[in-house]
Design a protein around this motif. Sequence first.
Motif, PDB file in Angstrom:
ATOM      1  N   TRP A  72       2.630   8.305  10.477  1.00 52.61           N
ATOM      2  CA  TRP A  72       2.975   9.101   9.288  1.00 52.61           C
ATOM      3  C   TRP A  72       4.182   8.515   8.586  1.00 52.61           C
ATOM      4  CZ3 TRP A  72       7.228  12.184   7.931  1.00 52.61           C
ATOM      5  CH2 TRP A  72       7.042  12.984   6.805  1.00 52.61           C
ATOM      6  N   LEU A  73       5.215   8.133   9.333  1.00 46.76           N
ATOM      7  CA  LEU A  73       6.410   7.530   8.731  1.00 46.76           C
ATOM      8  C   LEU A  73       6.087   6.186   8.083  1.00 46.76           C
ATOM      9  CD1 LEU A  73       9.222   8.283  11.351  1.00 46.76           C
ATOM     10  CD2 LEU A  73       9.094   9.097   8.979  1.00 46.76           C
ATOM     11  N   PHE A  74       5.301   5.364   8.779  1.00 49.88           N
ATOM     12  CA  PHE A  74       4.947   4.039   8.247  1.00 49.88           C
ATOM     13  C   PHE A  74       4.240   4.156   6.913  1.00 49.88           C
ATOM     14  CE2 PHE A  74       1.726   0.728   7.690  1.00 49.88           C
ATOM     15  CZ  PHE A  74       2.508  -0.415   7.702  1.00 49.88           C
ATOM     16  N   TRP A  75       3.170   4.967   6.863  1.00 53.26           N
ATOM     17  CA  TRP A  75       2.399   5.074   5.630  1.00 53.26           C
ATOM     18  C   TRP A  75       3.155   5.823   4.545  1.00 53.26           C
ATOM     19  CZ3 TRP A  75      -1.238   1.807   4.939  1.00 53.26           C
ATOM     20  CH2 TRP A  75      -1.987   1.337   6.013  1.00 53.26           C
ATOM     21  N   SER A  76       3.994   6.773   4.923  1.00 58.38           N
ATOM     22  CA  SER A  76       4.793   7.493   3.934  1.00 58.38           C
ATOM     23  C   SER A  76       5.771   6.558   3.235  1.00 58.38           C
ATOM     24  CB  SER A  76       5.549   8.655   4.602  1.00 58.38           C
ATOM     25  OG  SER A  76       4.668   9.649   5.045  1.00 58.38           O
ATOM     26  N   ILE A  77       6.439   5.723   4.025  1.00 64.76           N
ATOM     27  CA  ILE A  77       7.394   4.770   3.445  1.00 64.76           C
ATOM     28  C   ILE A  77       6.666   3.743   2.586  1.00 64.76           C
ATOM     29  CG2 ILE A  77       9.038   2.925   4.000  1.00 64.76           C
ATOM     30  CD1 ILE A  77       9.785   4.590   6.514  1.00 64.76           C
ATOM     31  N   LEU A  78       5.543   3.225   3.088  1.00 63.52           N
ATOM     32  CA  LEU A  78       4.784   2.223   2.337  1.00 63.52           C
ATOM     33  C   LEU A  78       4.313   2.769   0.987  1.00 63.52           C
ATOM     34  CD1 LEU A  78       3.437  -0.564   2.159  1.00 63.52           C
ATOM     35  CD2 LEU A  78       1.446   0.429   3.338  1.00 63.52           C
ATOM     36  N   TYR A  79       3.658   3.937   1.007  1.00 65.26           N
ATOM     37  CA  TYR A  79       3.163   4.519  -0.241  1.00 65.26           C
ATOM     38  C   TYR A  79       4.314   4.947  -1.148  1.00 65.26           C
ATOM     39  CZ  TYR A  79      -1.768   4.636   1.120  1.00 65.26           C
ATOM     40  OH  TYR A  79      -3.051   4.300   1.458  1.00 65.26           O
ATOM     41  N   GLY A  80       5.425   5.394  -0.530  1.00 65.90           N
ATOM     42  CA  GLY A  80       6.588   5.778  -1.336  1.00 65.90           C
ATOM     43  C   GLY A  80       7.165   4.595  -2.097  1.00 65.90           C
ATOM     44  N   LEU A  81       7.257   3.441  -1.431  1.00 66.24           N
ATOM     45  CA  LEU A  81       7.751   2.225  -2.093  1.00 66.24           C
ATOM     46  C   LEU A  81       6.801   1.775  -3.198  1.00 66.24           C
ATOM     47  CD1 LEU A  81       9.054   0.241   1.016  1.00 66.24           C
ATOM     48  CD2 LEU A  81      10.414   1.424  -0.726  1.00 66.24           C
ATOM     49  N   ILE A  82       5.503   1.895  -2.945  1.00 68.11           N
ATOM     50  CA  ILE A  82       4.510   1.545  -3.971  1.00 68.11           C
ATOM     51  C   ILE A  82       4.664   2.471  -5.173  1.00 68.11           C
ATOM     52  CG2 ILE A  82       2.034   1.530  -4.508  1.00 68.11           C
ATOM     53  CD1 ILE A  82       1.544   0.639  -1.600  1.00 68.11           C
ATOM     54  N   ASN A  83       4.913   3.751  -4.913  1.00 65.85           N
ATOM     55  CA  ASN A  83       5.130   4.704  -6.006  1.00 65.85           C
ATOM     56  C   ASN A  83       6.328   4.301  -6.855  1.00 65.85           C
ATOM     57  OD1 ASN A  83       2.977   6.331  -5.243  1.00 65.85           O
ATOM     58  ND2 ASN A  83       4.237   7.647  -3.947  1.00 65.85           N
ATOM     59  N   ILE A  84       7.418   3.917  -6.196  1.00 63.68           N
ATOM     60  CA  ILE A  84       8.632   3.520  -6.928  1.00 63.68           C
ATOM     61  C   ILE A  84       8.370   2.268  -7.760  1.00 63.68           C
ATOM     62  CG2 ILE A  84      10.980   2.624  -6.630  1.00 63.68           C
ATOM     63  CD1 ILE A  84      11.230   4.481  -4.184  1.00 63.68           C
ATOM     64  N   LEU A  85       7.665   1.296  -7.187  1.00 62.55           N
ATOM     65  CA  LEU A  85       7.330   0.069  -7.921  1.00 62.55           C
ATOM     66  C   LEU A  85       6.453   0.345  -9.131  1.00 62.55           C
ATOM     67  CD1 LEU A  85       6.657  -2.387  -4.942  1.00 62.55           C
ATOM     68  CD2 LEU A  85       8.625  -2.376  -6.495  1.00 62.55           C
ATOM     69  N   ASN A  86       5.670   1.421  -9.063  1.00 65.68           N
ATOM     70  CA  ASN A  86       4.808   1.803 -10.180  1.00 65.68           C
ATOM     71  C   ASN A  86       5.478   2.772 -11.141  1.00 65.68           C
ATOM     72  OD1 ASN A  86       2.607   0.236  -9.382  1.00 65.68           O
ATOM     73  ND2 ASN A  86       1.829   1.831  -8.013  1.00 65.68           N
ATOM     74  N   GLY A  87       6.780   2.965 -10.966  1.00 65.35           N
ATOM     75  CA  GLY A  87       7.536   3.815 -11.877  1.00 65.35           C
ATOM     76  C   GLY A  87       7.422   5.298 -11.610  1.00 65.35           C
ATOM     77  N   LYS A  88       6.958   5.671 -10.419  1.00 63.59           N
ATOM     78  CA  LYS A  88       6.837   7.081 -10.062  1.00 63.59           C
ATOM     79  C   LYS A  88       7.969   7.467  -9.107  1.00 63.59           C
ATOM     80  CE  LYS A  88       1.759   6.778 -10.217  1.00 63.59           C
ATOM     81  NZ  LYS A  88       0.518   6.951  -9.399  1.00 63.59           N
ATOM     82  N   THR A 103       2.511  17.085   2.045  1.00 60.41           N
ATOM     83  CA  THR A 103       1.461  16.304   1.383  1.00 60.41           C
ATOM     84  C   THR A 103       1.645  14.826   1.657  1.00 60.41           C
ATOM     85  OG1 THR A 103       1.372  17.949  -0.392  1.00 60.41           O
ATOM     86  CG2 THR A 103       0.322  15.830  -0.822  1.00 60.41           C
ATOM     87  N   GLY A 104       2.893  14.378   1.687  1.00 55.91           N
ATOM     88  CA  GLY A 104       3.172  12.958   1.879  1.00 55.91           C
ATOM     89  C   GLY A 104       3.331  12.239   0.551  1.00 55.91           C
ATOM     90  N   THR A 105       3.682  10.987   0.631  1.00 52.87           N
ATOM     91  CA  THR A 105       3.909  10.195  -0.577  1.00 52.87           C
ATOM     92  C   THR A 105       2.612   9.743  -1.226  1.00 52.87           C
ATOM     93  OG1 THR A 105       4.142   8.249   0.839  1.00 52.87           O
ATOM     94  CG2 THR A 105       6.167   9.388   0.195  1.00 52.87           C
ATOM     95  N   SER A 106       1.493   9.971  -0.551  1.00 53.55           N
ATOM     96  CA  SER A 106       0.165   9.730  -1.115  1.00 53.55           C
ATOM     97  C   SER A 106      -0.725  10.892  -0.726  1.00 53.55           C
ATOM     98  CB  SER A 106      -0.427   8.420  -0.579  1.00 53.55           C
ATOM     99  OG  SER A 106      -1.802   8.320  -0.928  1.00 53.55           O
ATOM    100  N   MET A 107      -1.690  11.218  -1.586  1.00 46.36           N
ATOM    101  CA  MET A 107      -2.604  12.309  -1.291  1.00 46.36           C
ATOM    102  C   MET A 107      -3.462  12.022  -0.072  1.00 46.36           C
ATOM    103  SD  MET A 107      -2.179  15.001  -3.004  1.00 46.36           S
ATOM    104  CE  MET A 107      -3.694  15.795  -2.493  1.00 46.36           C
ATOM    105  N   HIS A 108      -3.478  10.753   0.382  1.00 47.81           N
ATOM    106  CA  HIS A 108      -4.263  10.416   1.565  1.00 47.81           C
ATOM    107  C   HIS A 108      -3.618  10.920   2.856  1.00 47.81           C
ATOM    108  CE1 HIS A 108      -4.903   7.007  -1.358  1.00 47.81           C
ATOM    109  NE2 HIS A 108      -6.140   7.436  -1.200  1.00 47.81           N
ATOM    110  N   LEU A 109      -2.351  11.341   2.804  1.00 47.71           N
ATOM    111  CA  LEU A 109      -1.595  11.590   4.027  1.00 47.71           C
ATOM    112  C   LEU A 109      -1.485  13.055   4.422  1.00 47.71           C
ATOM    113  CD1 LEU A 109       1.367   9.086   3.405  1.00 47.71           C
ATOM    114  CD2 LEU A 109      -0.730   8.718   4.732  1.00 47.71           C
ATOM    115  N   TRP A 110      -2.059  13.968   3.646  1.00 46.22           N
ATOM    116  CA  TRP A 110      -1.895  15.399   3.925  1.00 46.22           C
ATOM    117  C   TRP A 110      -2.441  15.803   5.296  1.00 46.22           C
ATOM    118  CZ3 TRP A 110      -6.266  17.982   5.188  1.00 46.22           C
ATOM    119  CH2 TRP A 110      -7.480  17.456   4.731  1.00 46.22           C
ATOM    120  N   PHE A 111      -3.448  15.053   5.799  1.00 44.85           N
ATOM    121  CA  PHE A 111      -4.118  15.455   7.033  1.00 44.85           C
ATOM    122  C   PHE A 111      -3.259  15.247   8.276  1.00 44.85           C
ATOM    123  CE2 PHE A 111      -5.019  10.958   6.827  1.00 44.85           C
ATOM    124  CZ  PHE A 111      -4.988  10.548   8.151  1.00 44.85           C
TER     125      PHE A 111
END
Length: 231
Positions: A72-88, A103-111
Motif C-alpha cells: 500500500w505504501l509503495f503504490w501510494s507513493i508511486l501514484y502520488g509522485l505521478i500525480n504531482i508530475l501531472n500537475g495534480k 481511497t489512496g493516491t489512485s482509485m486503484h488502491l481503495w481495496f
Amino acid sequence: MSNKAQRDQSLEILRICAAFGVVAYHAKVPWMEIPYAGLIIFIALSPYVDLYYRAERVRTTSSILKTFITPWLFWSILYGLINILNGKSFAPHGNTALEKTLTGTSMHLWFMPFMCMFLIVLNKIKKIFCLHIIYYGSLAIVVFTFYKSQPWLENIQVLDNPYAQWLHAMPALFIGTALGLSGIVHNGKIIFLFILLPVVYFTILTKDLPGINPTYPIGLAIFMIMSSIKT
C-alpha cells in the motif's frame, strides 16, 4: 503434485487473471463490466484463502497489517509522485483527509485498506464466535443484501469514494468467507450451492442492477469453478 499444491496454483492463476480483469476495466475496454468481474474474484479470494487454510488460527492485527502496509505504501507513493508530475495534488481523490487516505493516491488502491480492515475484524470475530456462526452469518448478510438490492444500489450511487466502492464489494467478502468455511460446516457446500447461489442469481437476473449485473454473476461463477478445482 499434491492436492494442496494444485489448489494453490489454481488460486494464484485466478488471482492473476482477476488482477488483469480489473486493469482491463480501468483501461475502459469494450464490455468493461465483464472484466470487472475480476474485482469480485480478487476481493472474495482474501477471506476465502484466510479461512480455507487457517480457519482455526487467529491471525494477529500486526501480521495482517504487515501483509498490506508495504504494498500500500509503495503504490501510494508511486501514484502520488505521478500525480504531482501531472500537475495534480498528491492524493486527489476524496473530500476529507480520511477519504483521501482510505481511497489512496489512485482509485486503484481503495481495496487495500478495505480488505485489511475486514481481515482484522474477521480474525477478532474468530476469537468470539464459532466458525459455524460466522458461516451462517455471512450467508445471511449476502442473502439479505441481494434481497434488499435496491437500497444497496441506491446507497452505492450516492456515497463518496471510497465508501461506494466498499459497499459494492462488501458482499464479495462475505461470499469468500462463507465459501472458505463451507468445507468445515456440516452440509456447508450444499447450503452454499442450493440456498445462497439461487438467491443471488435470481435477484441479479430478475432486476435491473447496473454495476452489479453482469459483474457479480460472472465473477461468482468463475470463483466457484476455480476454487473447487482438485477439491
